[in-house]
Design a protein around this motif. Structure first.
Motif, PDB file in Angstrom:
ATOM      1  N   CYS A 141       0.808  -1.228   0.000  1.00  0.00           N
ATOM      2  CA  CYS A 141       0.000   0.000   0.000  1.00  0.00           C
ATOM      3  C   CYS A 141       0.841   1.278   0.000  1.00  0.00           C
ATOM      4  O   CYS A 141       0.298   2.361  -0.132  1.00  0.00           O
ATOM      5  CB  CYS A 141      -0.953   0.002   1.198  1.00  0.00           C
ATOM      6  SG  CYS A 141      -0.156   0.292   2.791  1.00  0.00           S
ATOM      7  N   CYS A 167       2.546  -4.212   8.296  1.00  0.00           N
ATOM      8  CA  CYS A 167       1.972  -2.922   7.907  1.00  0.00           C
ATOM      9  C   CYS A 167       0.704  -2.661   8.723  1.00  0.00           C
ATOM     10  O   CYS A 167      -0.225  -3.465   8.715  1.00  0.00           O
ATOM     11  CB  CYS A 167       1.649  -2.901   6.416  1.00  0.00           C
ATOM     12  SG  CYS A 167       0.924  -1.325   5.886  1.00  0.00           S
ATOM     13  N   CYS A 191      -2.413  -1.895   5.915  1.00  0.00           N
ATOM     14  CA  CYS A 191      -3.076  -2.910   5.085  1.00  0.00           C
ATOM     15  C   CYS A 191      -2.912  -4.321   5.629  1.00  0.00           C
ATOM     16  O   CYS A 191      -3.547  -5.245   5.124  1.00  0.00           O
ATOM     17  CB  CYS A 191      -2.584  -2.834   3.646  1.00  0.00           C
ATOM     18  SG  CYS A 191      -0.916  -3.479   3.403  1.00  0.00           S
TER      19      CYS A 191
HETATM   20 ZN    ZN Z   1       0.550  -1.704   3.682  1.00  0.00          ZN
END
Ligand code: ZN
Length: 118
Positions: free
Chosen positions: A73, A84, A87
């Motif tokens: 992302c 992350c 995402c």
């Molecule tokens: Zn991400």
């Protein structure tokens, strides 16, 4: 726990420290910056030398929490496990191992590869 800083005092200290090296200390300020917080306030004239020093400081800045960008992302919020926060994708060796395992399972079952974080 980090101790709260007085932003006005930080700006004042930056200007004072950098201002010692200003080649034109008597030149008119190029900006006036006002800082008001619950901890303090101040109005600070800023010379061109100080503004340029801020630019150099910004270029040299590296956040200790910078772990790169998410390849999925593009986000900057990777935690210490390279997960992350935006995402859910896992990065690094653990992320590769999990992604490869997910692909093998999907290939074996003819499924789509599960999405990150699922
Ligand atoms: Zn991400």
């Amino acid at each position: 726990m980090t101790v709260p800083l007085d932003p006005a005092a930080v700006v004042a200290e930056f200007i004072a420290r950098v201002g010692q090296y200003d080649p034109a200390p008597d030149a008119a300020p190029v900006a006036v910056v006002g800082v008001r917080t619950a901890l303090g306030e101040g109005v600070y004239p800023m010379s061109d030398h100080v503004v340029r020093a801020m630019c150099r400081a910004l270029v040299a800045y590296h956040d200790p929490d910078d772990r790169g960008r998410c390849t999925n992302c593009g986000g900057h919020r990777l935690d210490e496990n390279l997960h992350c926060q935006d995402c859910g994708r896992l990065h690094g060796i653990l992320g590769q191992v999990i992604a490869q395992h997910a692909r093998r399972i999907a290939d074996a079952h003819g499924d789509d590869v599960p999405g990150p974080g699922t």
